[in-house]
Write a protein that holds these residues in place. Sequence first.
Motif, PDB file in Angstrom:
ATOM      1  N   THR A  50     -17.218  26.937  32.709  1.00 36.94           N
ATOM      2  CA  THR A  50     -16.011  27.596  32.229  1.00 36.94           C
ATOM      3  C   THR A  50     -15.680  28.770  33.146  1.00 36.94           C
ATOM      4  O   THR A  50     -16.470  29.141  34.011  1.00 36.94           O
ATOM      5  CB  THR A  50     -16.203  28.106  30.801  1.00 36.94           C
ATOM      6  N   CYS A  51     -14.520  29.363  32.937  1.00 38.49           N
ATOM      7  CA  CYS A  51     -14.110  30.501  33.766  1.00 38.49           C
ATOM      8  C   CYS A  51     -15.112  31.649  33.675  1.00 38.49           C
ATOM      9  O   CYS A  51     -15.541  32.213  34.689  1.00 38.49           O
ATOM     10  CB  CYS A  51     -12.721  30.972  33.341  1.00 38.49           C
ATOM     11  N   ALA A 117      -8.929  37.841  27.519  1.00 31.20           N
ATOM     12  CA  ALA A 117      -9.348  36.983  26.401  1.00 31.20           C
ATOM     13  C   ALA A 117      -9.172  37.668  25.055  1.00 31.20           C
ATOM     14  O   ALA A 117      -8.810  37.022  24.063  1.00 31.20           O
ATOM     15  CB  ALA A 117     -10.804  36.561  26.593  1.00 31.20           C
ATOM     16  N   TYR A 124      -4.366  33.441  27.648  1.00 33.15           N
ATOM     17  CA  TYR A 124      -5.624  33.421  28.410  1.00 33.15           C
ATOM     18  C   TYR A 124      -5.763  32.154  29.247  1.00 33.15           C
ATOM     19  O   TYR A 124      -6.109  32.200  30.431  1.00 33.15           O
ATOM     20  CB  TYR A 124      -6.812  33.549  27.451  1.00 33.15           C
ATOM     21  N   THR A 125      -5.482  30.995  28.646  1.00 33.54           N
ATOM     22  CA  THR A 125      -5.683  29.724  29.358  1.00 33.54           C
ATOM     23  C   THR A 125      -4.699  29.533  30.507  1.00 33.54           C
ATOM     24  O   THR A 125      -4.971  28.758  31.431  1.00 33.54           O
ATOM     25  CB  THR A 125      -5.557  28.538  28.382  1.00 33.54           C
ATOM     26  N   THR A 126      -3.550  30.229  30.446  1.00 37.42           N
ATOM     27  CA  THR A 126      -2.576  30.105  31.537  1.00 37.42           C
ATOM     28  C   THR A 126      -2.823  31.135  32.636  1.00 37.42           C
ATOM     29  O   THR A 126      -2.573  30.869  33.812  1.00 37.42           O
ATOM     30  CB  THR A 126      -1.142  30.261  31.004  1.00 37.42           C
ATOM     31  N   THR A 129      -7.537  30.685  35.013  1.00 33.86           N
ATOM     32  CA  THR A 129      -7.828  29.278  35.274  1.00 33.86           C
ATOM     33  C   THR A 129      -9.028  29.165  36.215  1.00 33.86           C
ATOM     34  O   THR A 129      -9.389  30.130  36.888  1.00 33.86           O
ATOM     35  CB  THR A 129      -6.615  28.578  35.918  1.00 33.86           C
ATOM     36  N   GLU A 231     -14.840  34.307  21.242  1.00 36.70           N
ATOM     37  CA  GLU A 231     -14.431  35.212  22.317  1.00 36.70           C
ATOM     38  C   GLU A 231     -14.895  36.636  22.027  1.00 36.70           C
ATOM     39  O   GLU A 231     -15.304  37.366  22.930  1.00 36.70           O
ATOM     40  CB  GLU A 231     -12.908  35.176  22.477  1.00 36.70           C
TER      41      GLU A 231
END
Length: 317
Positions: A50-51, A117, A124-126, A129, A231
């Motif tokens: 993951t990031c 986050a 966050y997801t955009t 990445t 998170e």
Amino acid sequence: QKNTCLNYMTLRPELEATLIYCLLSTITILSVVLNLLVIISIYHFRQLQTCTNLLLLSLAVADFLVSSVQMPFQIFHYRGCWFLGDLACVVYYYSAFLVVSASVGNMVLISIDRYVAICDPLFYTTKITIRRVKGCIGLCWLFSTVHASWILREMLRQPDMYNTCIGECVLVVNYAEGIVDIIATFVAPFTVITVLYLKVFAVAVFQARAMRSHVGSLALPRSGTMAKKSELKAAKTLGVLVTVFILFSCPYYVFSVAVESSQIGASSGDIELWLVYFNSCVNPIIYTFSYPWFRKSIKRILTLQILQPNSRDSNIL
């Protein structure tokens, strides 16, 4: 002709020296093994890539370099005489500036990751990445390499230019370079880390209270969302990581600022320097107590289950 450094060696009682060597060697071996386990875990299991974990992987690489390069060199340097030659001396100092700068940079990236986050979870997801994280990690290591090369530019051309006797490994940093180094690797990044985590802490406390009182929907930020419980837990764990890093690093930087002499030698700030290095051993210990996936991955690595077909796609969470 230069004199030998044997005349200037710091002699310690044999029992004291033996105990210190044993302690430092144990810390070094433990740090190498633990950070290697972190690297193998995140690199091997795709589910862990993951990031946030990629940032932890980059930090683990820096910690592994500290434990496999800096710690052994520092143990060898303990008695005050350097027998490994001028090239090894350059590697010793270059690695020191490189890994310290990279560790600080990774801590800044981790703080930014947690800030987005928790404070802006909807995007966050955009915003965060895999591609952007890899790019930031690459820039972090590139900056660290350039920084180390600039600080040691004279020493790289003439490795023994600061040595006054045979068997010495000394670096002299002038006032301007010292100020730039302290600002670039301490003042600026630690200010950013502190500000970001104060905001993360404030938002996390607000959201925790809102969830407990079941009225979160009445007092949500404009984004209209709240950070997930996972998170918040990750922010807490990484907050501990960042706090420990600051506590272990501050004594050395305070010592560097306070010391009037610009010469960095074997006898200068040994305790403070080892605190910085010891942090590389503490980080994976924090993962062990905080992340179930790390404990599971350690078990699979030690039992050689990672050698089985398709083990990279195993469910490790």
